[in-house]
Design a protein around this motif. Structure first.
Motif, PDB file in Angstrom:
ATOM      1  N   ALA A  74       5.432   0.135   0.479  1.00  0.00           N
ATOM      2  CA  ALA A  74       4.755  -0.108   1.763  1.00  0.00           C
ATOM      3  C   ALA A  74       5.799  -0.629   2.738  1.00  0.00           C
ATOM      4  N   ASP A  75       5.463  -0.590   3.984  1.00  0.00           N
ATOM      5  CA  ASP A  75       6.273  -1.240   5.016  1.00  0.00           C
ATOM      6  C   ASP A  75       7.743  -0.841   4.978  1.00  0.00           C
ATOM      7  N   THR A  76       7.986   0.472   4.952  1.00  0.00           N
ATOM      8  CA  THR A  76       9.364   0.953   4.976  1.00  0.00           C
ATOM      9  C   THR A  76       9.987   0.781   6.360  1.00  0.00           C
ATOM     10  N   HIS A  77       9.204   0.932   7.422  1.00  0.00           N
ATOM     11  CA  HIS A  77       9.678   0.692   8.792  1.00  0.00           C
ATOM     12  C   HIS A  77      11.006   1.377   9.101  1.00  0.00           C
ATOM     13  N   PRO A  99      16.557   2.660   0.778  1.00  0.00           N
ATOM     14  CA  PRO A  99      17.613   2.028  -0.009  1.00  0.00           C
ATOM     15  C   PRO A  99      17.885   2.758  -1.326  1.00  0.00           C
ATOM     16  N   ALA A 100      19.154   2.789  -1.732  1.00  0.00           N
ATOM     17  CA  ALA A 100      19.548   3.449  -2.979  1.00  0.00           C
ATOM     18  C   ALA A 100      18.824   2.866  -4.180  1.00  0.00           C
ATOM     19  N   ALA A 101      18.625   1.542  -4.210  1.00  0.00           N
ATOM     20  CA  ALA A 101      17.933   0.903  -5.341  1.00  0.00           C
ATOM     21  C   ALA A 101      16.492   1.399  -5.447  1.00  0.00           C
ATOM     22  N   LEU A 102      15.843   1.650  -4.313  1.00  0.00           N
ATOM     23  CA  LEU A 102      14.478   2.175  -4.317  1.00  0.00           C
ATOM     24  C   LEU A 102      14.469   3.615  -4.810  1.00  0.00           C
ATOM     25  N   VAL A 103      15.320   4.444  -4.253  1.00  0.00           N
ATOM     26  CA  VAL A 103      15.379   5.859  -4.640  1.00  0.00           C
ATOM     27  C   VAL A 103      15.648   5.987  -6.141  1.00  0.00           C
ATOM     28  N   GLU A 104      16.594   5.212  -6.631  1.00  0.00           N
ATOM     29  CA  GLU A 104      16.915   5.239  -8.063  1.00  0.00           C
ATOM     30  C   GLU A 104      15.733   4.749  -8.906  1.00  0.00           C
ATOM     31  N   GLY A 105      15.081   3.692  -8.461  1.00  0.00           N
ATOM     32  CA  GLY A 105      13.962   3.116  -9.208  1.00  0.00           C
ATOM     33  C   GLY A 105      12.734   3.998  -9.261  1.00  0.00           C
ATOM     34  N   LEU A 106      12.576   4.888  -8.289  1.00  0.00           N
ATOM     35  CA  LEU A 106      11.421   5.782  -8.261  1.00  0.00           C
ATOM     36  C   LEU A 106      11.632   7.066  -9.070  1.00  0.00           C
ATOM     37  N   GLN A 107      12.826   7.283  -9.554  1.00  0.00           N
ATOM     38  CA  GLN A 107      13.087   8.501 -10.326  1.00  0.00           C
ATOM     39  C   GLN A 107      12.167   8.543 -11.547  1.00  0.00           C
ATOM     40  N   GLY A 108      11.550   9.689 -11.779  1.00  0.00           N
ATOM     41  CA  GLY A 108      10.699   9.868 -12.951  1.00  0.00           C
ATOM     42  C   GLY A 108       9.238   9.497 -12.761  1.00  0.00           C
ATOM     43  N   ILE A 116      10.179   9.951   6.406  1.00  0.00           N
ATOM     44  CA  ILE A 116      10.160   9.249   5.125  1.00  0.00           C
ATOM     45  C   ILE A 116       9.364  10.043   4.094  1.00  0.00           C
ATOM     46  N   VAL A 117       8.308  10.711   4.523  1.00  0.00           N
ATOM     47  CA  VAL A 117       7.515  11.536   3.598  1.00  0.00           C
ATOM     48  C   VAL A 117       8.415  12.591   2.967  1.00  0.00           C
ATOM     49  N   GLN A 118       9.197  13.269   3.785  1.00  0.00           N
ATOM     50  CA  GLN A 118      10.087  14.319   3.276  1.00  0.00           C
ATOM     51  C   GLN A 118      11.113  13.757   2.302  1.00  0.00           C
ATOM     52  N   GLU A 119      11.646  12.573   2.600  1.00  0.00           N
ATOM     53  CA  GLU A 119      12.619  11.954   1.698  1.00  0.00           C
ATOM     54  C   GLU A 119      11.966  11.601   0.356  1.00  0.00           C
ATOM     55  N   LEU A 120      10.769  11.037   0.418  1.00  0.00           N
ATOM     56  CA  LEU A 120      10.071  10.656  -0.809  1.00  0.00           C
ATOM     57  C   LEU A 120       9.630  11.871  -1.621  1.00  0.00           C
ATOM     58  N   GLU A 121       9.261  12.965  -0.931  1.00  0.00           N
ATOM     59  CA  GLU A 121       8.830  14.175  -1.627  1.00  0.00           C
ATOM     60  C   GLU A 121       9.956  14.824  -2.428  1.00  0.00           C
ATOM     61  N   LEU A 141       3.970  10.177  -9.142  1.00  0.00           N
ATOM     62  CA  LEU A 141       3.391  10.133  -7.803  1.00  0.00           C
ATOM     63  C   LEU A 141       3.953   8.901  -7.097  1.00  0.00           C
ATOM     64  N   ILE A 142       4.095   9.007  -5.775  1.00  0.00           N
ATOM     65  CA  ILE A 142       4.468   7.851  -4.960  1.00  0.00           C
ATOM     66  C   ILE A 142       3.322   7.574  -3.994  1.00  0.00           C
ATOM     67  N   LEU A 143       2.861   6.324  -3.975  1.00  0.00           N
ATOM     68  CA  LEU A 143       1.848   5.880  -3.022  1.00  0.00           C
ATOM     69  C   LEU A 143       2.500   4.950  -2.007  1.00  0.00           C
ATOM     70  N   HIS A 144       2.239   5.214  -0.736  1.00  0.00           N
ATOM     71  CA  HIS A 144       2.791   4.413   0.356  1.00  0.00           C
ATOM     72  C   HIS A 144       1.628   3.741   1.079  1.00  0.00           C
ATOM     73  N   ALA A 145       1.652   2.413   1.150  1.00  0.00           N
ATOM     74  CA  ALA A 145       0.546   1.650   1.730  1.00  0.00           C
ATOM     75  C   ALA A 145       0.743   1.338   3.215  1.00  0.00           C
ATOM     76  N   GLY A 146       1.357   2.241   3.939  1.00  0.00           N
ATOM     77  CA  GLY A 146       1.397   2.137   5.396  1.00  0.00           C
ATOM     78  C   GLY A 146       2.625   1.491   6.003  1.00  0.00           C
ATOM     79  N   ASP A 147       2.767   1.713   7.295  1.00  0.00           N
ATOM     80  CA  ASP A 147       3.942   1.367   8.099  1.00  0.00           C
ATOM     81  C   ASP A 147       5.157   2.173   7.642  1.00  0.00           C
ATOM     82  N   TRP A 148       4.943   3.480   7.631  1.00  0.00           N
ATOM     83  CA  TRP A 148       6.021   4.446   7.396  1.00  0.00           C
ATOM     84  C   TRP A 148       6.929   4.458   8.624  1.00  0.00           C
TER      85      TRP A 148
END
Length: 165
Positions: free
Chosen positions: A7-10, A19-28, A43-48, A31-38
């Motif tokens: 949430a709150d990526t802003h 952040p690299a730590a987030l991208v690495e931690g989400l591997q595998g 950011i959607v394209q990056e997360l997809e 599904l990714i859920l984002h609780a707003g304040d994109w």
């Protein structure tokens, strides 16, 4: 089912990229859920690139994000009812507003954001989960995101890091 929760990526106001730590931690994750304040749909394209993405809009999101995701959502995932809302509004705490948004709807989990404060606690058999912010920790000691695992039970964990680059 393993779900990344943010949430709150802003972006781009609080960070130029995820952040690299987030991208690495989400591997595998499944599904990714984002609780707003994109703030931006970029950011959607990056997360997809990591996993399928769903979420809701927050108070800093424009009409394009609101139209795509809505302001409140109820998802059925792995047999569990997951309520999502940003948590902004007047009066009460963010946590209280999130709780009241799904009163009587039979949810198992409520995912929310807005406060940038990580939270994971049970209330009347419902998991209330705020992942904090991966880019704007405010007064928190570290940046954060979450992973929720849906199986025979619901398990939720926060992951913290210091460097948002």
């Amino acid at each position: 089912m393993r779900i990344g929760v943010i949430a709150d990526t802003h972006v781009p106001s609080r960070a130029k990229k995820l952040p690299a730590a987030l991208v690495e931690g989400l591997q595998g994750v499944d599904l990714i859920l984002h609780a707003g304040d994109w703030v931006t749909l970029d950011i959607v394209q990056e997360l997809e690139k990591i996993a399928p993405v769903d979420g809701i809009a927050g108070n800093n999101d424009g009409e394009e994000i609101v139209r795509r995701f809505g302001r409140k959502k109820l998802l059925t995932l792995a047999g569990y009812q997951i309520g999502m809302v940003h948590g902004d509004g007047r009066s009460k705490t963010t946590e209280r507003r999130a709780w009241e948004a799904f009163k009587g709807e039979g949810v198992d989990v409520i995912v929310f954001g807005h406060s940038h404060i990580p939270l994971s606690r049970m209330q009347d058999g419902v998991l209330l989960f705020n992942p904090g912010s991966p880019t704007d920790k405010r007064r928190q000691p570290k940046f954060s995101y979450g992973i929720i695992q849906l199986g025979e039970t619901v398990k939720a964990n926060h992951f913290f890091y210091s460097d948002k680059s």
